[in-house]
Scaffold this motif. Structure first.
Motif, PDB file in Angstrom:
ATOM      1  N   LEU A 156       0.841  -1.206   0.000  1.00 33.26           N
ATOM      2  CA  LEU A 156       0.000   0.000   0.000  1.00 33.26           C
ATOM      3  C   LEU A 156       0.876   1.256   0.000  1.00 33.26           C
ATOM      4  O   LEU A 156       0.576   2.236  -0.681  1.00 33.26           O
ATOM      5  N   GLY A 206       2.417   1.630  -3.455  1.00 32.67           N
ATOM      6  CA  GLY A 206       1.434   2.161  -4.397  1.00 32.67           C
ATOM      7  C   GLY A 206       1.180   3.640  -4.169  1.00 32.67           C
ATOM      8  O   GLY A 206       0.954   4.412  -5.100  1.00 32.67           O
ATOM      9  N   GLN A 257       3.371   6.221  -8.254  1.00 28.96           N
ATOM     10  CA  GLN A 257       2.138   6.132  -9.049  1.00 28.96           C
ATOM     11  C   GLN A 257       2.355   5.474 -10.403  1.00 28.96           C
ATOM     12  O   GLN A 257       1.415   5.355 -11.191  1.00 28.96           O
ATOM     13  N   VAL A 307      -3.138  -1.555  -7.230  1.00 24.26           N
ATOM     14  CA  VAL A 307      -2.616  -1.882  -5.898  1.00 24.26           C
ATOM     15  C   VAL A 307      -3.487  -2.982  -5.271  1.00 24.26           C
ATOM     16  O   VAL A 307      -4.717  -2.918  -5.329  1.00 24.26           O
ATOM     17  N   SER A 349      -4.222   5.387  -3.431  1.00 24.61           N
ATOM     18  CA  SER A 349      -4.136   4.598  -4.673  1.00 24.61           C
ATOM     19  C   SER A 349      -4.993   5.204  -5.788  1.00 24.61           C
ATOM     20  O   SER A 349      -4.790   4.878  -6.958  1.00 24.61           O
ATOM     21  N   LEU A 387      -7.858  -0.644  -7.135  1.00 22.26           N
ATOM     22  CA  LEU A 387      -7.405  -1.040  -5.795  1.00 22.26           C
ATOM     23  C   LEU A 387      -8.231  -2.224  -5.323  1.00 22.26           C
ATOM     24  O   LEU A 387      -9.467  -2.154  -5.334  1.00 22.26           O
TER      25      LEU A 387
END
Ligand code: GCU
Length: 342
Positions: free
Chosen positions: A204, A207, A211, A216, A273, A278
């Motif tokens: 996490l 991510g 970018q 993620v 994210s 995600l």
């Protein structure tokens, strides 16, 4: 499991009726998302993960061993008069003719176990969906022990006392992505970052800070990852700080007894994210990671996705069973990535 039990405080709450009622820190505050996102990222640097590592380290890469559809590449980093080697394994679907999408995901076990058929690495499922795997043994970047820093990659970087193991693992995944972007058989626009448990927390953060990761995935990342700290169910910030003082920044320790003073909570980490796809998943018996706290955080994070005009980019599942990452989980993740990464 042994680790979880050791880490538990005697008064761990597993009673839903006793989970805290909590106002969450505001995710959106009327500012445009890029500005709000930058603020949240800064809060995470200051209070949770430490400064984002921006220094570039020279790295040499050599293919150490290879087979028909895999290669092991040694990355040798240099800095501060030292060198450190990390072995990265890339496995592509057998017979792939075009550039393939990939998942960068650190491994708890040495990379030899991935090729040997470890249950956490169902290579047949990756092959079926046409995805490559890019992995490394996480301790190569930071040995997962309290005194790990001198043997970690951080010892090669300009000294920064705020960073710690989570940042080192996230940084490592970004370096694996750097390399992936130079590889002709991989599609650099479709490379996701994923992780299980402590490595889900690191994924996490990777991510959030990089970018270039197109999507993620957080698998059972729990406290310090996807689950809401303020809910007080299962693991607590105090447990993390007591058992794993080398994971987060020093400042994070000041919230062990004052979680409501933490200026962030996990819905904000997840929102970092956005707008990228995600996926958050939990396991039904993994109460230590607080499955409901993970789902509630994702539901809140969705508000950022909606506000920036990227709805329906998030997904969740609750797998029956224990704390683990299984073929079932990967099946769901890869289907989701196929549907969202185009
Ligand atoms: C421990 C720890 C968790 C972590 C987990 C893991 O249980 O308390 O925060 O996610 O280990 O990495 O398996």
């Amino acid at each position: 499991m042994a680790v979880s039990l050791l880490a538990q405080r005697p008064n761990t709450n597993y009673d839903e009726s006793k989970a805290a009622r909590y106002p969450l820190p505001a995710l959106l505050d009327g500012k445009a998302w890029p500005e709000r996102r930058a603020e949240i990222l800064k809060l995470y640097e200051t209070h949770v993960f430490g400064n984002i590592i921006t220094a570039k380290l020279p790295v040499e890469t050599t293919v150490k061993a290879q087979g028909p559809n895999w290669r092991e590449v040694t990355f040798t980093f240099s800095g501060e008069g030292k060198k450190k080697a990390v072995n990265v394994l890339i496995v592509v679907p057998p017979g792939a003719k075009k550039r393939v999408p990939a998942v960068v995901c650190l491994s708890f076990t040495p990379i030899s176990t991935v090729l040997a058929g470890h249950s956490r690495w169902p290579l047949d499922v990756f092959a079926k969906h046409g995805f490559a795997v890019i992995t490394a043994h996480y301790t190569d970047f930071f040995p997962d022990v309290k005194q790990g820093r001198p043997d970690s990659i951080l010892a090669l970087l300009p000294p920064d006392e705020t960073t710690n193991a989570m940042s080192a693992w996230a940084w490592g995944m970004s370096r694996m992505l750097d390399y992936a972007l130079t590889q002709r058989d991989l599609d650099g626009k479709r490379i996701a970052v994923a992780g299980h448990s402590r490595l889900g927390k690191a994924a996490l953060w990777a991510g959030a800070t990089d970018q270039r990761f197109a999507a993620v995935i957080s698998n059972d990342s729990g406290e310090g990852g996807a689950s809401l700290s303020r809910r007080i169910f299962g693991e607590h910030v105090a447990d993390l700080n007591a058992s794993f003082p080398h994971w987060f920044t020093e400042k994070f320790k000041s919230y062990s007894q004052a979680v409501n003073d933490l200026p962030v909570d996990s819905h904000m980490l997840l929102a970092l994210s956005a707008p990228r796809p995600l996926y958050v998943a939990s396991a039904s018996e993994d109460l230590w990671a607080d499955p409901l706290g993970e789902l509630l955080a994702l539901t809140e994070a969705d508000k950022a996705y909606e506000a920036i005009g990227a709805p329906e980019q998030t997904a969740y599942h609750l797998r029956p069973g224990k704390h683990d990452i299984t073929a079932y989980d990967w099946e769901r993740y890869l289907r989701f990535l196929k549907a969202t990464l185009r």
